[in-house]
Design an enzyme around this catalytic site. Structure first.
Site, PDB file in Angstrom:
ATOM      1  CG  PHE A   8      -1.777   1.200   1.366  1.00 40.74           C
ATOM      2  CD1 PHE A   8      -2.687   1.534   0.387  1.00 40.74           C
ATOM      3  CD2 PHE A   8      -1.695   2.016   2.504  1.00 40.74           C
ATOM      4  CE1 PHE A   8      -3.510   2.652   0.513  1.00 40.74           C
ATOM      5  CE2 PHE A   8      -2.510   3.132   2.644  1.00 40.74           C
ATOM      6  CZ  PHE A   8      -3.414   3.447   1.644  1.00 40.74           C
ATOM      7  CD  GLU A   9       3.247   5.676  -1.547  1.00 39.52           C
ATOM      8  OE1 GLU A   9       2.715   6.569  -0.857  1.00 39.52           O
ATOM      9  OE2 GLU A   9       4.412   5.263  -1.358  1.00 39.52           O
ATOM     10  N   PRO A  10       0.100   5.135   0.417  1.00 42.35           N
ATOM     11  CG  PRO A  10       0.669   6.075   2.467  1.00 42.35           C
ATOM     12  CD  PRO A  10       1.040   4.956   1.550  1.00 42.35           C
ATOM     13  NE  ARG A  11       4.146   9.120  -0.837  1.00 42.00           N
ATOM     14  CZ  ARG A  11       5.330   9.223  -1.451  1.00 42.00           C
ATOM     15  NH1 ARG A  11       5.876  10.411  -1.643  1.00 42.00           N
ATOM     16  NH2 ARG A  11       5.961   8.143  -1.861  1.00 42.00           N
ATOM     17  CG  ASP A  34      -1.989   2.340  -3.693  1.00 40.21           C
ATOM     18  OD1 ASP A  34      -1.536   2.673  -4.804  1.00 40.21           O
ATOM     19  OD2 ASP A  34      -1.468   1.459  -2.993  1.00 40.21           O
TER      20      ASP A  34
END
Length: 489
Positions: free
Chosen positions: A250-253, A257
Site C-alpha cells: 500500500f502506498e497512501p499517496r 491505491d
C-alpha cells in the site's frame, strides 16, 4: 428429460455460446488491429499538439462528448472524452508520467475502433451497457520534454493526498464526478522487468492496488482482480509467459491505491519490454487488445464468475533483465585471468527536440550474473576481453570515417577513429565505430560498472566479436542489433 435438466442444459449452452463469441471477439481484435492503429502516432515521444487534432476530430462526432476538464501547469488542455449510454461507468487515464506514452497511443487506436463500422454487435453491447470516459495524456507538460514528472517537478502519482498539481486535482475531480465503477490507470514500466524466475520480459504487468496496509480484499478490489485475471488469459495467447504482477504494498499517496479506496475498482496496466520492439508498437497492440477485452467482459458481466485465486498465480515482477548479457568472459587483470559475466543497459538519451533519441550504453553489473537474463545473450566461454585500439590516421571529418569499412576496422581490433573537425551538437554516428576528438584520450581498458562498453572479444588471440557502445557485433558474419556508436570529445 425433466424440465429441471432441460433448463440446466439450456443455461450451459448459453454460457458456452457466450464464451465462444467472446473468444472470437478477442482473437479478431488482435488479427484486425492494423485497421485501427492510429498512423499519426507511430513513435513513442508523442506531444500534446499531435493528439489535439485527433481530439478535435472526435469533438465533431455526435457519438462522443469531449470536455476540457482542466489545464496543465503550462496551460495545455486536459480533455475528457466520453462515449456510451450504459449505467456502468469506466474511466481510463493515461500518461500520468510524461515519458510513459504507450497506452495513450492505444487509446487513440481504441477510438478508431469505436468509430469504425466493424464489430457492430460487440460495440453495441459495450456502448449500451457502459459509459466509457478517457483522459489521455494527463501530464502533457512532461510529455513535451519526455520526462516522468510534471513542470512543478513532482510525481503526479504521489499527489493523491496533497493535490498540489493541477493535473492531480483534475484527476481527483473527474474521478469523484463520475464515481466510476472501474478505473484503468495506464503506465509504462522499465523494460528491465521480467516475469519472476524466467528470462521473459514483463511485457505487460497488472496490479489491483491495495486500499490499506493490511491489503484487504473487498468487493471493489476483488472485481479489479477478476478483470486482471481475464486480461492475463487473453495476453498469454500473444505474449506467453510475458505477464507480471506488481507488488501490492500500500502506498497512501498514490492515485491507484486511493481510487481503489474511494470505491472505483482500480486496475493498473504497465507496459514493459518486448524483444526487438524499441518503439513499443507490439506492446501498444497488446494494450489495445487487453483494454478492449476487459471492457467487453465488463459490459457482459462475464468477469464476475472468475475466481480471484487465479490472480496470485500471475508471476510477480522481478528486475533481472539486461539488454545484453555476456557470460563467462575471460578478463585479465594485473596478469591474472578472471571469469566475468557482464550486464549492459543500452540507455536512451533524448535529442534536443525530445522527439528523437540515441543510445549511450553502460555496464550496469559484472561478476556472477547467473540469476539474471538478457534480451540478447552470448555464451562467452573461450573469449577474452581486450580494449579496442585507435585507428592510426587522423581523419578530417566524420564523413571520411563513414567512407571506410568499419567492419574491417573492427576485425583489425580498432574501435575508435580520431577526427579533426567534429560538428557541434553531434553526439553519435550510425556506423559501428566510435569517433573521438583530436585531443581525446582513450581511457585504459578496465571493466568497471558505469563505463561505456567498448571492447573486443578475442578467440585464440583474434577478434571474434566487437562490443561497440554496448551493441554486440559478430565479426564473422557482420550481423548485430546495432543502433549507434558515440562521438567522444
Amino acid at each position: 428429460m425433466t424440465s429441471h435438466k432441460l433448463a440446466l442444459i439450456l443455461c450451459l449452452l448459453i454460457v458456452f455460446s457466450g464464451y465462444g463469441q467472446e473468444k472470437d471477439f478477442t482473437s479478431n481484435l488482435y488479427s484486425t488491429y492494423g485497421k485501427y492503429k492510429e498512423p499519426s502516432l507511430d513513435k513513442r515521444r508523442i506531444k500534446h499538439n499531435e493528439i489535439q487534432p485527433l481530439i478535435n476530430k472526435l469533438s465533431a462526432n455526435p457519438k462522443f462528448k469531449v470536455t476540457v476538464v482542466g489545464k496543465s501547469i503550462e496551460g495545455r488542455n486536459l480533455s475528457l472524452i466520453s462515449i456510451g449510454t450504459g449505467a456502468t461507468d469506466v474511466f481510463l487515464w493515461s500518461q500520468m508520467h510524461g515519458d510513459e506514452p504507450t497506452a495513450t497511443q492505444a487509446i487513440f487506436d481504441i477510438f478508431n475502433f469505436l468509430t469504425s463500422g466493424d464489430f457492430k454487435t460487440e460495440k453495441e453491447n459495450i456502448l449500451k451497457n457502459l459509459k466509457l470516459h478517457f483522459l489521455p495524456m494527463l501530464n502533457p507538460d512532461g510529455a513535451e520534454v519526455y520526462q516522468r514528472r510534471n513542470t512543478l517537478g513532482i510525481d503526479i502519482n504521489r499527489d493523491a493526498l496533497a493535490l498540489q498539481s493541477p493535473e492531480g486535482r483534475t484527476l481527483k475531480r473527474v474521478r469523484d464526478s463520475l464515481d466510476a465503477d472501474f478505473g484503468f490507470n495506464l503506465h509504462d514500466q522499465s523494460t528491465y522487468y521480467n516475469a519472476e524466475r524466467t528470462d521473459k520480459p514483463a511485457t505487460i504487468s497488472y496490479l489491483a492496488p491495495a486500499f490499506n496496509y493490511e491489503k484487504d480484499i473487498n468487493e471493489v478490489r476483488a472485481n479489479a482482480m477478476k478483470v486482471i485475471v481475464y486480461m492475463n488469459k487473453i495476453i498469454q495467447k500473444y505474449a506467453p509467459g510475458q505477464v507480471g504482477r506488481y507488488n501490492d504494498d500500500f502506498e497512501p499517496r498514490a492515485f491507484g491505491d486511493n481510487i481503489q479506496k474511494w470505491g472505483t475498482s482500480a486496475i493498473l496496466i504497465e507496459s514493459g519490454g518486448y524483444k526487438s520492439d524499441p518503439e513499443k508498437q507490439e506492446i501498444r497492440k497488446l494494450n489495445y487488445v487487453s483494454i478492449l477485452s476487459a471492457i467487453y467482459s465488463i459490459a457482459n458481466g462475464n468477469y464476475k464468475n472468475i475466481p480471484i485465486s487465479d490472480y496470485d498465480k500471475i508471476p510477480e515482477n522481478d528486475r533481472k533483465l539486461f539488454d545484453l548479457k555476456l557470460n563467462n568472459l575471460t578478463y585479465n587483470l594485473l596478469g591474472k585471468n578472471y571469469t566475468l559475466d557482464v550486464g549492459i543497459h543500452q540507455l536512451e538519451i533524448d535529442g534536443t527536440s525530445n522527439k528523437t533519441y540515441y543510445n549511450s550504453s553502460r555496464v550496469v553489473d559484472q561478476g556472477d550474473l547467473s540469476t539474471y537474463y538478457g534480451y540478447e545473450t552470448l555464451e562467452g566461454k573461450g573469449f577474452s576481453m581486450v580494449g579496442g585500439k585507435v585507428y592510426p590516421k587522423i581523419l578530417a571529418s566524420t564523413k571520411e570515417v563513414s567512407q571506410l569499412k568499419p567492419l574491417d576496422l573492427l576485425r583489425s581490433g580498432f574501435t575508435y577513429v580520431r577526427v579533426e573537425n567534429i560538428p557541434k551538437g553531434e553526439n553519435y554516428v550510425t556506423f559501428p565505430i566510435n569517433i573521438i576528438g583530436k585531443d581525446y584520450k582513450v581511457p585504459e581498458f578496465k571493466m568497471r560498472v558505469g563505463v561505456i562498453p567498448n571492447f573486443i572479444l578475442q578467440e585464440k588471440g583474434k577478434p571474434r566479436y566487437a562490443v561497440i557502445n554496448g551493441f554486440l557485433i559478430d565479426l564473422k558474419s557482420g550481423e548485430g542489433n546495432f543502433k549507434n556508436a558515440l562521438i567522444l570529445r
